[in-house]
Structure formats: structure tokens, C-alpha cells
Design a protein around this motif. Structure first.
Motif, PDB file in Angstrom:
ATOM      1  N   MET A   1      36.659  34.858  46.907  1.00 11.42           N
ATOM      2  CA  MET A   1      37.851  35.640  47.177  1.00 11.42           C
ATOM      3  C   MET A   1      37.575  36.544  48.379  1.00 11.42           C
ATOM      4  O   MET A   1      36.485  37.096  48.503  1.00 11.42           O
ATOM      5  CB  MET A   1      38.221  36.476  45.944  1.00 11.42           C
ATOM      6  CG  MET A   1      39.391  37.393  46.162  1.00 11.42           C
ATOM      7  SD  MET A   1      39.832  38.406  44.739  1.00 11.42           S
ATOM      8  CE  MET A   1      40.640  37.232  43.719  1.00 11.42           C
ATOM      9  N   LYS A   5      41.508  41.129  49.576  1.00 10.87           N
ATOM     10  CA  LYS A   5      42.230  40.766  48.353  1.00 10.87           C
ATOM     11  C   LYS A   5      41.504  41.301  47.121  1.00 10.87           C
ATOM     12  O   LYS A   5      42.124  41.793  46.185  1.00 10.87           O
ATOM     13  CB  LYS A   5      42.390  39.249  48.263  1.00 10.87           C
ATOM     14  CG  LYS A   5      43.262  38.812  47.117  1.00 10.87           C
ATOM     15  CD  LYS A   5      43.526  37.324  47.160  1.00 10.87           C
ATOM     16  CE  LYS A   5      44.436  36.917  46.009  1.00 10.87           C
ATOM     17  NZ  LYS A   5      44.669  35.471  46.013  1.00 10.87           N
ATOM     18  N   TRP A   8      42.107  45.000  46.682  1.00  9.97           N
ATOM     19  CA  TRP A   8      43.469  45.194  46.187  1.00  9.97           C
ATOM     20  C   TRP A   8      43.550  44.823  44.706  1.00  9.97           C
ATOM     21  O   TRP A   8      44.164  45.532  43.919  1.00  9.97           O
ATOM     22  CB  TRP A   8      44.442  44.360  47.017  1.00  9.97           C
ATOM     23  CG  TRP A   8      45.806  44.269  46.452  1.00  9.97           C
ATOM     24  CD1 TRP A   8      46.756  45.240  46.442  1.00  9.97           C
ATOM     25  CD2 TRP A   8      46.394  43.141  45.798  1.00  9.97           C
ATOM     26  NE1 TRP A   8      47.899  44.787  45.819  1.00  9.97           N
ATOM     27  CE2 TRP A   8      47.692  43.501  45.419  1.00  9.97           C
ATOM     28  CE3 TRP A   8      45.931  41.858  45.502  1.00  9.97           C
ATOM     29  CZ2 TRP A   8      48.542  42.625  44.755  1.00  9.97           C
ATOM     30  CZ3 TRP A   8      46.787  40.995  44.850  1.00  9.97           C
ATOM     31  CH2 TRP A   8      48.066  41.388  44.483  1.00  9.97           C
ATOM     32  N   CYS A   9      42.900  43.733  44.315  1.00  9.62           N
ATOM     33  CA  CYS A   9      42.934  43.268  42.924  1.00  9.62           C
ATOM     34  C   CYS A   9      42.296  44.265  41.962  1.00  9.62           C
ATOM     35  O   CYS A   9      42.754  44.417  40.836  1.00  9.62           O
ATOM     36  CB  CYS A   9      42.241  41.918  42.784  1.00  9.62           C
ATOM     37  SG  CYS A   9      43.183  40.534  43.410  1.00  9.62           S
ATOM     38  N   ARG A  11      42.242  47.398  42.375  1.00  8.37           N
ATOM     39  CA  ARG A  11      42.995  48.638  42.501  1.00  8.37           C
ATOM     40  C   ARG A  11      42.309  49.733  43.303  1.00  8.37           C
ATOM     41  O   ARG A  11      42.520  50.919  43.070  1.00  8.37           O
ATOM     42  CB  ARG A  11      43.400  49.172  41.128  1.00  8.37           C
ATOM     43  CG  ARG A  11      44.310  48.218  40.416  1.00  8.37           C
ATOM     44  CD  ARG A  11      44.781  48.783  39.092  1.00  8.37           C
ATOM     45  NE  ARG A  11      45.840  47.939  38.597  1.00  8.37           N
ATOM     46  CZ  ARG A  11      47.139  48.145  38.836  1.00  8.37           C
ATOM     47  NH1 ARG A  11      47.515  49.157  39.546  1.00  8.37           N
ATOM     48  NH2 ARG A  11      48.032  47.325  38.342  1.00  8.37           N
ATOM     49  N   ARG A  16      47.406  45.178  49.907  1.00  5.38           N
ATOM     50  CA  ARG A  16      46.391  44.382  50.573  1.00  5.38           C
ATOM     51  C   ARG A  16      46.316  44.723  52.064  1.00  5.38           C
ATOM     52  O   ARG A  16      45.236  44.717  52.662  1.00  5.38           O
ATOM     53  CB  ARG A  16      46.709  42.904  50.377  1.00  5.38           C
ATOM     54  CG  ARG A  16      45.622  41.985  50.823  1.00  5.38           C
ATOM     55  CD  ARG A  16      45.894  40.585  50.365  1.00  5.38           C
ATOM     56  NE  ARG A  16      45.024  39.650  51.061  1.00  5.38           N
ATOM     57  CZ  ARG A  16      45.111  38.355  50.943  1.00  5.38           C
ATOM     58  NH1 ARG A  16      46.036  37.831  50.165  1.00  5.38           N
ATOM     59  NH2 ARG A  16      44.293  37.579  51.601  1.00  5.38           N
ATOM     60  N   PRO A  64      38.189  38.504  39.884  1.00  6.47           N
ATOM     61  CA  PRO A  64      39.445  38.347  39.139  1.00  6.47           C
ATOM     62  C   PRO A  64      40.323  37.247  39.752  1.00  6.47           C
ATOM     63  O   PRO A  64      40.205  36.926  40.934  1.00  6.47           O
ATOM     64  CB  PRO A  64      40.104  39.719  39.279  1.00  6.47           C
ATOM     65  CG  PRO A  64      39.538  40.283  40.527  1.00  6.47           C
ATOM     66  CD  PRO A  64      38.154  39.731  40.660  1.00  6.47           C
ATOM     67  N   LYS A  65      41.194  36.684  38.936  1.00  6.02           N
ATOM     68  CA  LYS A  65      42.094  35.640  39.432  1.00  6.02           C
ATOM     69  C   LYS A  65      43.306  36.244  40.136  1.00  6.02           C
ATOM     70  O   LYS A  65      43.874  35.631  41.028  1.00  6.02           O
ATOM     71  CB  LYS A  65      42.553  34.755  38.271  1.00  6.02           C
ATOM     72  CG  LYS A  65      41.421  33.951  37.695  1.00  6.02           C
ATOM     73  CD  LYS A  65      41.878  33.082  36.562  1.00  6.02           C
ATOM     74  CE  LYS A  65      40.672  32.320  36.013  1.00  6.02           C
ATOM     75  NZ  LYS A  65      40.978  31.552  34.831  1.00  6.02           N
ATOM     76  N   SER A  66      43.712  37.429  39.704  1.00  2.00           N
ATOM     77  CA  SER A  66      44.846  38.114  40.313  1.00  2.00           C
ATOM     78  C   SER A  66      44.660  39.612  40.118  1.00  2.00           C
ATOM     79  O   SER A  66      43.653  40.049  39.565  1.00  2.00           O
ATOM     80  CB  SER A  66      46.165  37.645  39.686  1.00  2.00           C
ATOM     81  OG  SER A  66      46.166  37.968  38.312  1.00  2.00           O
ATOM     82  N   ARG A  67      45.644  40.406  40.547  1.00  2.07           N
ATOM     83  CA  ARG A  67      45.559  41.869  40.422  1.00  2.07           C
ATOM     84  C   ARG A  67      45.435  42.252  38.957  1.00  2.07           C
ATOM     85  O   ARG A  67      46.128  41.713  38.100  1.00  2.07           O
ATOM     86  CB  ARG A  67      46.790  42.517  41.056  1.00  2.07           C
ATOM     87  CG  ARG A  67      46.672  44.028  41.160  1.00  2.07           C
ATOM     88  CD  ARG A  67      47.711  44.567  42.120  1.00  2.07           C
ATOM     89  NE  ARG A  67      47.871  45.990  42.030  1.00  2.07           N
ATOM     90  CZ  ARG A  67      47.267  46.875  42.820  1.00  2.07           C
ATOM     91  NH1 ARG A  67      46.459  46.450  43.755  1.00  2.07           N
ATOM     92  NH2 ARG A  67      47.486  48.156  42.691  1.00  2.07           N
ATOM     93  N   HIS A  76      35.307  43.888  35.724  1.00  2.00           N
ATOM     94  CA  HIS A  76      35.065  43.141  36.946  1.00  2.00           C
ATOM     95  C   HIS A  76      34.195  43.873  37.959  1.00  2.00           C
ATOM     96  O   HIS A  76      33.609  43.240  38.833  1.00  2.00           O
ATOM     97  CB  HIS A  76      36.397  42.752  37.592  1.00  2.00           C
ATOM     98  CG  HIS A  76      37.199  41.836  36.723  1.00  2.00           C
ATOM     99  ND1 HIS A  76      37.046  40.476  36.758  1.00  2.00           N
ATOM    100  CD2 HIS A  76      38.132  42.077  35.791  1.00  2.00           C
ATOM    101  CE1 HIS A  76      37.869  39.918  35.884  1.00  2.00           C
ATOM    102  NE2 HIS A  76      38.535  40.881  35.285  1.00  2.00           N
TER     103      HIS A  76
END
Length: 145
Positions: A1, A5, A8-9, A11, A16, A64-67, A76
Motif C-alpha cells: 500500500m 494512503k 490516511w487509512c 487516520r 489522502r 489495512p484494506k481500507s480506512r 494495525h
């Protein structure tokens, strides 16, 4: 990743694009190397972030896969930031003076209470009419002697 990103994921940044801008300003590094937004992040990497005049250090545990929700972030990343940095941040927040300039909205409840206390203090300090008569009568009696 990508690192922008990732930040941003987990936090660290609200958007982003803000994360990418901070990376362009050389405020983010992996290990001791300043990186670009396209840098791939792997588990085990230690990321150093300069934000709000504080040097944060985080270790990537999982990608992580997303936020993520705020409660899931510790799964994480691991925070390696010095306690001194958090103390500096706490002191900085305490030393900030709250000031609302003239004409910037209506007074807050605290402002109103301060104004009421000030006005009440002036009213209590005033002498009653009888007190003035006693004050001046004492002065006149002392000067006649």
C-alpha cells in the motif's frame, strides 16, 4: 500500500491529499530516508512523521484494506513516539491563550459571567449616600480642630 494512503487509512491525516502534501514537504520518512507518496509500506516499517511540531514514530503491524475506524487503528500500528513529545504537545495546548477579537461573535457563557462579575464588583464598591455624608462629616470635623 502507498504510504500516503496508509497514513490516511490509519487516520493520521484527514484526507489522502493532505497526507501527500505533507510527504512532499519532507515531513514523513521511513527509517531514516525521506520518501515519496508512491513508497510502498510493509509490515515492520518504522515511519517517522512530523506533525504539529511533534515527531511521531509508528511501527506498521498490518496493512489495512481500507480506512479504519478509530478503535481499530491500534491493531494495525504501534505507537513508538517518545513520552516527551506528548508532554511538549500538552504544554503547548495549555499555553495557548484564548482570545476572541472585537466583533467576532457574541460573548460566550464564560465571557458573560466575567462581565457580570465585573459589573457586580463595581456596584458593590460604590458607597451608599449615607456613607458619603459620614465620610465628609468626619473630614469637616477633623479640619476644624
Amino acid at each position: 500500500m502507498r504510504i500516503d494512503k496508509f497514513l490516511w487509512c490509519v487516520r493520521f491525516y484527514k484526507t489522502r491529499s493532505i497526507a501527500a502534501d505533507e510527504i512532499k514537504k519532507n515531513r514523513v520518512s521511513v527509517g531514516n530516508n525521506v520518501v515519496k507518496s508512491s513508497k510502498e509500506v510493509n509490515p515492520g516499517d518504522v515511519i517517522k512523521i512530523r506533525k504539529n511540531q511533534i515527531d511521531y514514530q509508528i511501527k506498521v503491524l498490518e496493512i489495512p484494506k481500507s480506512r479504519l475506524g478509530a478503535k481499530l487503528v491500534p491493531l494495525h500500528i504501534e505507537d513508538k513516539t517518545d513520552k516527551e513529545q506528548y508532554e511538549i504537545l500538552k504544554l503547548r495546548k495549555l499555553t495557548q491563550d484564548y482570545y476572541r477579537g472585537k466583533g467576532e461573535g457574541r460573548p460566550t457563557k464564560k465571557d458573560r459571567r466575567d462581565m457580570d462579575e465585573y459589573v457586580a464588583g463595581d456596584a458593590n464598591s460604590e458607597m451608599a449616600d449615607d456613607d458619603w455624608d459620614l465620610f465628609f462629616s468626619d473630614v469637616n470635623e477633623n479640619t476644624e480642630d
